[in-house]
Design a protein around this motif. Structure first.
Motif, mmCIF file in Angstrom:
data_model
loop_
_atom_site.group_PDB
_atom_site.id
_atom_site.type_symbol
_atom_site.label_atom_id
_atom_site.label_comp_id
_atom_site.label_asym_id
_atom_site.label_seq_id
_atom_site.Cartn_x
_atom_site.Cartn_y
_atom_site.Cartn_z
ATOM 1 N N LEU A 1 0.833 -1.206 0.000
ATOM 2 C CA LEU A 1 0.000 0.000 0.000
ATOM 3 C C LEU A 1 0.866 1.255 0.000
ATOM 4 O O LEU A 1 0.526 2.259 -0.639
ATOM 5 N N ALA A 2 1.984 1.200 0.730
ATOM 6 C CA ALA A 2 2.876 2.367 0.772
ATOM 7 C C ALA A 2 3.382 2.684 -0.634
ATOM 8 O O ALA A 2 3.457 3.854 -1.028
ATOM 9 N N ASP A 3 3.699 1.652 -1.411
ATOM 10 C CA ASP A 3 4.136 1.875 -2.794
ATOM 11 C C ASP A 3 3.021 2.508 -3.617
ATOM 12 O O ASP A 3 3.259 3.472 -4.351
ATOM 13 N N PHE A 4 1.803 1.990 -3.491
ATOM 14 C CA PHE A 4 0.669 2.579 -4.222
ATOM 15 C C PHE A 4 0.513 4.068 -3.867
ATOM 16 O O PHE A 4 0.291 4.899 -4.750
ATOM 17 N N VAL A 5 0.619 4.392 -2.578
ATOM 18 C CA VAL A 5 0.446 5.788 -2.155
ATOM 19 C C VAL A 5 1.564 6.657 -2.744
ATOM 20 O O VAL A 5 1.330 7.772 -3.210
ATOM 21 N N ARG A 6 2.796 6.126 -2.758
ATOM 22 C CA ARG A 6 3.920 6.872 -3.348
ATOM 23 C C ARG A 6 3.695 7.121 -4.837
ATOM 24 O O ARG A 6 3.978 8.196 -5.350
ATOM 25 N N GLN A 7 3.189 6.082 -5.534
ATOM 26 C CA GLN A 7 2.985 6.214 -6.992
ATOM 27 C C GLN A 7 1.962 7.302 -7.299
ATOM 28 O O GLN A 7 2.129 8.068 -8.240
ATOM 29 N N ALA B 1 -6.306 -9.239 -1.981
ATOM 30 C CA ALA B 1 -6.904 -8.796 -3.246
ATOM 31 C C ALA B 1 -5.882 -8.196 -4.212
ATOM 32 O O ALA B 1 -6.086 -8.218 -5.425
ATOM 33 N N TRP B 2 -4.763 -7.682 -3.686
ATOM 34 C CA TRP B 2 -3.747 -7.035 -4.529
ATOM 35 C C TRP B 2 -3.087 -7.998 -5.507
ATOM 36 O O TRP B 2 -2.427 -7.570 -6.442
ATOM 37 N N ASN C 1 -7.755 -5.832 -9.527
ATOM 38 C CA ASN C 1 -8.045 -5.247 -8.216
ATOM 39 C C ASN C 1 -7.101 -4.096 -7.894
ATOM 40 O O ASN C 1 -7.497 -3.116 -7.256
ATOM 41 N N ALA C 2 -5.838 -4.208 -8.319
ATOM 42 C CA ALA C 2 -4.873 -3.118 -8.056
ATOM 43 C C ALA C 2 -5.381 -1.809 -8.652
ATOM 44 O O ALA C 2 -5.176 -0.736 -8.079
ATOM 45 N N ARG C 3 -6.073 -1.900 -9.774
ATOM 46 C CA ARG C 3 -6.662 -0.682 -10.376
ATOM 47 C C ARG C 3 -7.652 -0.040 -9.397
ATOM 48 O O ARG C 3 -7.742 1.184 -9.304
ATOM 49 N N ILE C 4 -8.418 -0.877 -8.700
ATOM 50 C CA ILE C 4 -9.399 -0.339 -7.741
ATOM 51 C C ILE C 4 -8.676 0.261 -6.533
ATOM 52 O O ILE C 4 -9.050 1.333 -6.040
ATOM 53 N N TYR D 1 5.348 -2.640 -6.261
ATOM 54 C CA TYR D 1 4.297 -3.594 -6.632
ATOM 55 C C TYR D 1 4.519 -4.145 -8.045
ATOM 56 O O TYR D 1 4.411 -5.350 -8.277
ATOM 57 N N ILE D 2 4.848 -3.253 -8.985
ATOM 58 C CA ILE D 2 5.044 -3.708 -10.373
ATOM 59 C C ILE D 2 6.222 -4.672 -10.456
ATOM 60 O O ILE D 2 6.133 -5.726 -11.101
ATOM 61 N N ASP D 3 7.318 -4.353 -9.780
ATOM 62 C CA ASP D 3 8.462 -5.283 -9.780
ATOM 63 C C ASP D 3 8.089 -6.605 -9.102
ATOM 64 O O ASP D 3 8.562 -7.669 -9.503
#
Ligand code: ZN
Length: 314
Positions: A43-49, A142-143, A148-151, A294-296
């Motif tokens: 989640l931290a990576d998603f927030v950074r992105q 779910a990730w 789901n990552a899009r959501i 997340y992508i890596d």
């Protein structure tokens, strides 16, 4: 600037300051970053992105950490108390979090990143060895499906837009750019699965972290442990998995970065299945590792899965 020692010394005083009307994020210092806490590394990576330069993200459960079972530290309580936004997974992943939110006195908005995702219900079959284990709860992982990552990204974008309206254009643009990257990775995952002979699209992991991956991409994962790492696999569960590996000719077993490797090593030894490498299930690696984002992580996992499953008798 807030005096760190004073903040640490008097939580009550800090809270009183935060509660003053007009002492908002945007008003008091334009150069200050929005303080966001994310419950775990993905989640931290998603927030950074999505947040980019405008946010400062503190993960609670760090790289290679197990978000199912976690003991918050005093530093976590401090980060919670100073946060404007807390991003959590939900679906009962972070059972330890409500208590931390309460004890820290945090007034942050809590955003649930899985909002709108239809959860997979886990049957938790074979997890009644100790009796009293609750059955049929939601699978929190779910990730592991990029759809789901899009959501997750849309929910995080909306939460940042609401917490810092001045940054909306930036958050919306970052989210759109990141969603385009996810599309590419999703195509790569599907292409890699297509290269694995259908009869070999099955593997073992320690805990049941890949239910959404199974559903989205059609590689079957079987695990001796359930959707949480809280309860240990019983001897009966392990024996069942070993029988299954032999009967269904499961080509490989995988280690996970968040679980003890011993169980998988034992299963490999007793079943004759090969160990296919380490999958990043519930946490990223540290920045220097193969799954720092997340992508890596998704790229690393599918590469390990393809390497272990693609070659061999179909
Ligand atoms: Zn898990």
């Amino acid at each position: 600037m807030i005096n760190r020692r004073a903040l640490g010394a008097s939580l009550a005083a800090g809270l009183a300051l935060a509660a003053l009307p007009g002492v908002g994020f945007a008003q008091d210092n334009a150069a200050q970053k929005l303080p966001v806490v994310a419950s775990f590394s993905i989640l931290a990576d998603f927030v950074r992105q999505v947040g980019g330069d405008r946010v400062s993200v503190t993960p609670l459960v760090g790289p290679n950490g197990d978000a199912h079972v976690y003991s918050p530290t005093p530093a976590d309580a401090k980060a919670m108390a100073g946060a404007r936004l807390v991003v959590i997974n939900g679906l009962h992943l972070e059972g330890w979090l409500p208590r931390l939110i309460k004890s820290s006195g945090s007034k942050a908005t809590v955003a649930t990143a899985t909002k709108g995702i239809k959860p997979i219900e886990s049957a938790e079959e074979g997890h009644d060895a100790k009796g009293g284990h609750d059955h049929g709860h939601d699978d929190p992982h779910a990730w592991q499906s990029i759809a789901n990552a899009r959501i997750y990204i849309a929910n995080i974008r909306d939460a940042l837009d609401a917490a810092d309206p001045a940054g909306k254009a930036s958050y919306d643009a970052n989210a759109a750019a990141y969603l385009a990257k996810l599309d590419v990775v999703e195509g790569e995952v599907k292409a890699a699965v297509a290269r694995i002979p259908a009869a070999r699209r099955k593997a073992i992991t320690t805990h049941d972290a890949f239910g959404y991956f199974v559903k989205a991409y059609g590689v079957e994962f079987i695990a001796p442990q359930g959707v949480s790492t809280e309860s240990e696999a019983s001897a009966r569960d392990v024996a069942r998995i070993i029988r299954q590996i032999k009967a269904q000719k499961v080509p490989a077993v995988f280690l996970e970065n968040v679980t003890n490797p011993r169980l998988i090593e034992q299963i490999a030894k007793e079943s004759g299945a090969k160990v296919g490498g380490t999958l990043y299930s519930d946490a990223l690696s540290d920045a220097s590792g193969p799954a720092g984002t997340y992508i890596d992580m998704m790229k690393h996992n599918i590469s390990e899965i393809e390497k272990a499953l693609a070659a061999g008798p179909a």
